[in-house]
Design a protein around this motif. Structure first.
Motif, short mmCIF file in Angstrom:
data_model
loop_
_atom_site.label_atom_id
_atom_site.label_comp_id
_atom_site.label_asym_id
_atom_site.label_seq_id
_atom_site.Cartn_x
_atom_site.Cartn_y
_atom_site.Cartn_z
N UNK A 374 34.10 38.41 39.00
CA UNK A 374 34.28 38.84 40.73
C UNK A 374 35.83 38.50 41.19
N UNK A 375 36.59 37.74 40.47
CA UNK A 375 37.45 37.33 41.35
C UNK A 375 38.41 38.21 40.08
N UNK A 376 38.78 38.18 38.46
CA UNK A 376 38.91 39.06 37.94
C UNK A 376 39.48 40.38 38.41
N UNK A 377 37.94 40.61 39.36
CA UNK A 377 38.08 42.31 39.45
C UNK A 377 38.65 42.47 40.46
N UNK A 378 38.48 41.71 41.52
CA UNK A 378 39.83 41.56 43.03
C UNK A 378 41.26 41.93 42.47
N UNK A 379 41.70 40.70 41.45
CA UNK A 379 42.77 40.18 41.13
C UNK A 379 43.32 41.33 40.98
N UNK A 380 42.66 42.26 39.38
CA UNK A 380 43.21 43.43 39.24
C UNK A 380 43.64 44.41 40.22
N UNK A 381 43.35 44.59 41.05
CA UNK A 381 43.71 45.75 42.06
C UNK A 381 44.56 45.21 43.00
N UNK A 382 45.58 44.17 42.99
CA UNK A 382 46.46 43.80 42.88
C UNK A 382 47.94 44.43 42.45
N UNK A 383 47.73 45.50 41.25
CA UNK A 383 48.08 45.96 40.24
C UNK A 383 48.53 47.37 41.61
N UNK A 384 47.25 47.32 42.26
CA UNK A 384 48.30 48.55 43.19
C UNK A 384 49.08 48.91 43.72
N UNK A 385 49.80 46.81 44.09
CA UNK A 385 51.20 46.88 44.80
C UNK A 385 52.05 47.69 44.18
N UNK A 386 52.27 47.30 42.61
CA UNK A 386 52.92 47.90 41.74
C UNK A 386 52.89 49.69 40.93
N UNK A 387 51.58 50.16 41.97
CA UNK A 387 51.36 51.29 41.69
C UNK A 387 50.23 51.52 40.43
N UNK A 388 50.35 50.76 39.47
CA UNK A 388 49.09 50.68 39.14
C UNK A 388 47.66 50.25 39.24
N UNK A 389 46.91 51.95 38.84
CA UNK A 389 45.70 51.18 39.02
C UNK A 389 44.64 51.58 37.63
N UNK A 390 43.92 50.11 37.89
CA UNK A 390 42.87 49.07 36.93
C UNK A 390 42.24 49.97 36.77
N UNK A 391 41.71 49.57 35.18
CA UNK A 391 40.80 50.59 34.35
C UNK A 391 40.30 49.36 34.06
#
Length: 431
Positions: A374-391
């Motif tokens: 759950x924590x990893x999924x949440x942290x992955x969305x931090x990539x949106x801050x630099x324009x990267x949409x997690x897959x």
């Protein structure tokens, strides 16, 4: 009757000591974990961080790869690019050009169309320069691209409003322009620029169309581009570079009819231009032809390698977390030596003790795996801050979670087996 009456309590005590199977072992393990919540949390922390790091980093890496692919495809599909200057591989496999750049002429383009036209969907030469653009009181440094109307389809640049310039505009050398998204927002303050005047250097153009927001792809900023007819560009802005009797261009974008034909078409285009330039030795070519599919495959391969490398490094933290579980379980076995002795004195077998401690390590690692997921999924969305949409890949999620469970079993087995081998007499004497 008396013997049967005495035997019943003994069987009951033995059953309690052994516990009611796997379910009972889980209950005992859960109570032990909840009895020391802080220690349990710290024990599982390594697994939590490991699983979270693996999931977050691989999701961001996959998202970055997908973003690069999308950016390249937004520049056109089945694309071959012809440029002046010889190509060589630089440090790290990067492609560099050297030698004269103004070697591709309009005659070369005519030769390509004549020889390979049936295998080409569209073709657009392009030359570009950087100038100061001005509209009203606003000004901005922009890139002006002189090209043909086919640029719209070859480079996947349909207009958002207005229209692209036409063949008549090209042949009439009209001063019309299609502007990028940033130019609309910065020079025209977001107002509709269609029909308004735009000054490029010392030449005034009329805006006939606007491009949608294409993002900053890292391959130049398409939002800060102005597209004008090539003939107008050569007459008004670049004053037309020439090679012999023909005008030169910076690049030629060629869209192949079939993706499967890209490699073959690339070789045939090289042969046509080499014939035009009377060159027989490939090492002496004064031009280069780039294949979009090759560039895309190379970029994807590099990105995937980096993702695997980062994921593997993050996976090491899972092993460190497993060692942490083993250490804490060793301490737990030492602290509960008398409890183990009592259970064995009441009839518990070594496999019951082994199961109890093994289940406790398993519950710790699986619980840490769920929280880490759950924590990893949440942290992955931090990539949106630099324009990267997690897959997210279901396979990666399952591997990370499954590995955390295996870590618990692997590193929990040794302390569990040590507990199972304890002598009941020595255990009862342990202070």
């Amino acid at each position: 009757m008396t013997a049967q009456t005495d035997q019943a309590p003994t069987q009951t005590r033995t059953a309690r000591a052994n516990g009611p199977g796997l379910g009972g072992a889980i209950v005992i393990a859960w109570r032990a974990i909840m009895g020391t919540p802080l220690r349990s949390s710290l024990t599982a922390l390594g697994v939590i961080i490991g699983v979270a790091a693996v999931i977050a980093l691989t999701a961001i890496g996959s998202g970055s790869s997908a973003g690069v692919t999308k950016s390249l495809e937004s520049l056109g599909t089945n694309l071959l690019t012809v440029q002046g200057g010889a190509a060589r591989s630089g440090a790290g496999g990067t492609r560099i050009r050297f030698g004269p750049r103004d070697t591709i002429t309009l005659k070369d383009i005519e030769a390509i169309e004549g020889a390979l036209g049936s295998r080409i969907t569209a073709l657009a030469p392009a030359s570009q320069t950087s100038v100061q653009a001005k509209a009203g009181a606003n000004n901005l440094q922009v890139t002006v691209v002189g090209t043909w109307p086919a640029y719209e389809s070859v480079r996947n640049s349909p207009v958002a409003s207005g229209s692209f310039f036409t063949q008549e505009d090209l042949e009439g050398r009209r001063r019309v322009a299609v502007v990028g998204y940033q130019i609309v927002t910065d020079l025209f303050d977001g107002q509709d620029p269609i029909g308004q005047k735009l000054r490029l250097g010392n030449v005034t153009f009329t805006v006939v169309g606007t491009l949608p927001d294409k993002g900053n792809s890292g391959f130049g900023n398409p939002n800060a581009q102005v597209l004008v007819p090539l003939s107008t560009y050569q007459q008004r802005l670049a004053r037309g570079s020439r090679s012999g009797t023909s005008v030169t261009v910076g690049s030629v974008y060629i869209q192949a009819a079939s993706k499967d034909d890209l490699s073959s078409l690339q070789a045939d285009i090289e042969a046509v231009i080499a014939g035009q330039h009377r060159l027989s030795d490939p090492s002496a070519y004064d031009f280069n032809v780039q294949n979009q599919a090759d560039a895309l495959a190379s970029l994807n391969s590099t990105t995937q390698t980096l993702t695997l490398l980062v994921g593997a490094i993050a996976g090491i933290s899972l092993i460190v977390g497993g060692i942490g579980i083993m250490n804490i379980m060793m301490v737990s076995v030492t602290e509960r030596t008398r409890e183990i002795g009592v259970r064995k004195a009441l009839g518990a077998k070594p496999r019951d003790i082994l199961t109890q401690f093994l289940v406790e390590a398993f519950v710790l690692s699986v619980g840490g795996g769920i929280i880490g997921l759950l924590l990893g999924v949440g942290c992955a969305y931090l990539g949106l801050l630099v324009g990267i949409t997690p897959v997210f890949s279901p396979v990666t999620l399952l591997i990370a979670f499954g590995f955390s469970a295996l870590v618990g079993i692997f590193f929990g087995y040794y302390p569990a087996s040590r507990a199972a081998r304890l002598d009941p007499v020595d255990s009862l004497r342990y202070e």
